[in-house]
Motif scaffolding. Structure first.
Motif, PDB file in Angstrom:
ATOM      1  N   CYS A 269       1.126  -1.065  -0.123  1.00 35.79           N
ATOM      2  CA  CYS A 269      -0.193  -0.016   0.076  1.00 35.79           C
ATOM      3  C   CYS A 269       0.890   1.132  -0.076  1.00 35.79           C
ATOM      4  N   ASP A 270       1.335   1.702  -1.151  1.00 37.41           N
ATOM      5  CA  ASP A 270       2.288   2.541  -1.330  1.00 37.41           C
ATOM      6  C   ASP A 270       2.098   4.202  -0.492  1.00 37.41           C
ATOM      7  N   ASN A 291       6.305  -3.600   2.555  1.00 43.81           N
ATOM      8  CA  ASN A 291       6.590  -2.885   1.370  1.00 43.81           C
ATOM      9  C   ASN A 291       5.565  -1.555   1.587  1.00 43.81           C
ATOM     10  N   CYS A 292       5.351  -1.380   2.556  1.00 45.55           N
ATOM     11  CA  CYS A 292       4.266   0.055   2.712  1.00 45.55           C
ATOM     12  C   CYS A 292       5.843   1.224   2.973  1.00 45.55           C
ATOM     13  N   ASN A 447       4.649   4.524  -8.596  1.00 44.89           N
ATOM     14  CA  ASN A 447       5.196   4.544  -7.394  1.00 44.89           C
ATOM     15  C   ASN A 447       6.210   3.470  -7.282  1.00 44.89           C
ATOM     16  N   GLU A 448       5.750   2.372  -7.411  1.00 40.41           N
ATOM     17  CA  GLU A 448       6.533   1.043  -7.106  1.00 40.41           C
ATOM     18  C   GLU A 448       7.984   1.141  -8.058  1.00 40.41           C
ATOM     19  N   ALA A 449       7.631   1.590  -9.467  1.00 39.82           N
ATOM     20  CA  ALA A 449       8.807   1.633 -10.207  1.00 39.82           C
ATOM     21  C   ALA A 449       9.870   2.605  -9.458  1.00 39.82           C
ATOM     22  N   VAL A 450       9.334   3.612  -9.280  1.00 41.79           N
ATOM     23  CA  VAL A 450      10.199   4.745  -8.544  1.00 41.79           C
ATOM     24  C   VAL A 450      11.181   4.229  -7.257  1.00 41.79           C
TER      25      VAL A 450
END
Length: 543
Positions: A269-270, A291-292, A447-450
């Motif tokens: 949950c970015d 992974n938050c 967001n996940e790629a960054v």
């Protein structure tokens, strides 16, 4: 089972089989399925077996309205010729969609069928289907009956007025089949079932009723446009991956009576920055919030008798165990309480904003992955009271990071830790023909790629990462699917490929992530020097 409805003499069927009569293979399969289901005790409708003579159009449509399962048999010849709105099979299928039936595609040669789907049958790709194999017909029947058919017509009904957006079995919401962006679930529902809303990426808002007791595994997984959720006070359990990969989820209100938050319930949950643990929570899985990357604090009600928090970090009530430090916390030094005995699994995993952790005398246990990917901790001192140190606690550490030991530290344990740091995998330069490469991978959210690019840069595994938006069409679970994705292209030295591959797989939200290696055949001397000068060189340090 012969069921009657509201004094009406029309029979209610559990299953309706739709097929193309002119497609001989499909017609034969439809009749075989009909025979098998009748033998299994299912009331099943198949036109040539179930209808008497006379006009049957309206009767068929009414049977579809009242059935539970709509089975549609599809072969490579099903869609030969023109298929328009007057097509009989299309009218049956449309009636099933309008009335939100449990639609079950049954395929012979699924790949060829999906390639030939007409425009007005494209929605079939949204339904989980089953492929028939004549050599395993018994297995096919068991899977169909046990996993695909909803069985009890008395207990099955639909909600949301004439929209009929939900399939509900007793008090359990089995599946949402609507297309609304804002969804309101009716009072009386007590359980949100496994995968009920999974992958419904268009939903932006969900209103849960006050009667919800349990949210089961992956119930809302990958509802990536869901921005907030308020868990009712009556909700006792939040299951495994219940809200995993809800990338835009920025606010969560937990219910007052919530008792358990399970494995990876809110992972990836970015945008989640803050969690407030209510008074009745008894169990929080140690990786519930893994992974938050933006989560900065976990707060606990003073009335909770199982947990406590200090400076945003989650502890047990007595502060004897460190349970979870939020990954987004920013702190030069974290001073652990003197009462700490154990640093639990995943406790500081991926805390890239932490630069030092002061571990007090008295700590006895450091569990697995406790400091995984804490790439900005330059030096960690371990007290001599430690009796157990799981080597995976320092997974993701580089050769540049150090661990110091008190004078009386267990020598055997010290040796294993030092050997683990020395044995970080180094790929020989001659493993790949070309010195440099591009490594490409894709993500569901920008967001996940960054985040991945930043982590690889901070670990000095790559010199740069370029992110671009693309549209992917792919096959997954025997289904052709498509979606927008973000591609990350990383520039690095070829010898680091396996380290990068391992890191991406461990930190990626996809079950199976794309990782492609593209050799760089030529580049300028100046650019090559820039790549090499900005990458960790383990082998050149003599390790």
């Amino acid at each position: 089972m012969h069921l009657q409805i509201r004094g009406d003499s029309m029979k209610i069927y559990e299953n309706f089989i739709s097929y193309r009569r002119s497609a001989t293979e499909g017609a034969l399969l439809a009749q075989n399925i009909y025979n098998d289901l009748i033998k299994e005790g299912y009331d099943t409708f198949c036109d040539v077996r179930s209808l008497n003579s006379g006009q049957y159009g309206n009767e068929i449509f009414e049977i579809i309205v009242r059935c539970t399962n709509f089975l549609i048999v599809l072969t490579p010849n099903t869609f030969d010729g023109d298929v328009d709105e007057s097509d009989w099979m299309y009218m049956e299928y449309s009636q099933a969609i309008r009335n939100k039936k449990n639609i079950i595609p049954i395929f012979i040669n699924k790949e060829e069928v999906l390639l030939k789907l007409p425009d007005n049958f494209q929605d079939l790709k949204l339904y989980n289907g089953i492929e028939f194999n004549v050599d395993y017909s018994d297995v096919f029947l068991r899977i169909l009956c046990d996993r695909f058919l909803l069985k009890d017509n008395n207990d099955l009904y639909y909600e949301n007025g004439d929209g009929r957006d939900f399939i509900i079995d007793r008090n359990r919401l089995v599946k949402y089949v609507g297309k609304a962006k804002h969804v309101r679930i009716s009072e009386g529902i007590e359980i949100i079932g496994e995968f009920a809303f999974k992958d419904l990426t268009e939903i932006e808002k969900i209103s849960l009723p006050s009667t919800i007791i349990e949210i089961q595994e992956s119930a809302f997984e990958r509802c990536r446009n869901l921005s907030f959720i308020e868990i009712p006070d009556t909700t006792v359990a939040i299951g495994k991956k219940a809200f995993s990969r809800c990338f835009n989820l920025s606010y969560v209100r937990l219910g007052e009576d919530t008792k358990s938050i399970e494995d990876n319930a809110f992972s990836f949950c970015d945008k989640l920055k803050r969690i407030e643990i209510t008074s009745h929570i008894e169990r929080i899985d140690c990786n519930a919030f893994n992974n938050c990357s933006k989560l900065q604090e976990i707060l606990v009600s003073n009335e909770n008798i199982f947990y406590s928090s200090m400076d945003g970090v989650l502890y047990d009530k007595e502060k004897s165990i460190v349970i979870r430090c939020p990954e987004g916390i920013r702190s030069n030094i974290i001073q652990l309480p003197s009462t700490i005995i154990e640093i639990g699994q995943w406790a500081f995993s991926r805390c890239r904003g932490v630069y030092d952790i002061v571990i007090p005398q008295g700590v006895k246990i450091i569990e697995g992955y406790a400091f995984k990917e804490c790439i900005n901790i330059s030096c960690l001192t371990l007290p001599d009271t430690i009796e157990k140190f799981d080597i995976s606690a320092i997974d993701g550490w580089s050769f540049e990071q150090r661990i110091l030991f008190d004078n009386r530290f267990n020598q055997a344990m010290k040796y294993k830790i030092e050997e683990s740091l020395k044995s970080k995998k180094v790929i020989a330069e001659n493993e790949f023909e070309e010195k440099f490469m591009l490594i490409k991978t894709t993500f569901e959210s920008k967001n996940e790629a960054v985040e991945m690019a930043n982590m690889l840069l901070e670990k000095k595994l790559i010199t740069s990462g370029q992110i671009s938006k693309l549209h992917s069409i792919y096959r997954w679970n025997s289904k052709i699917d498509s979606e927008d994705e973000y591609e990350l292209s990383c520039i690095t030295e070829s010898r680091l490929y396996y380290q990068i591959e391992e890191f991406i797989k461990e930190n990626h939200s996809y079950e199976l992530c794309q990782i492609l290696c593209v050799p760089v055949l030529r580049t300028s001397v100046e650019f090559a020097d820039w790549i090499s000068n900005n990458i960790t060189c383990d082998d050149r340090k003599g390790i």
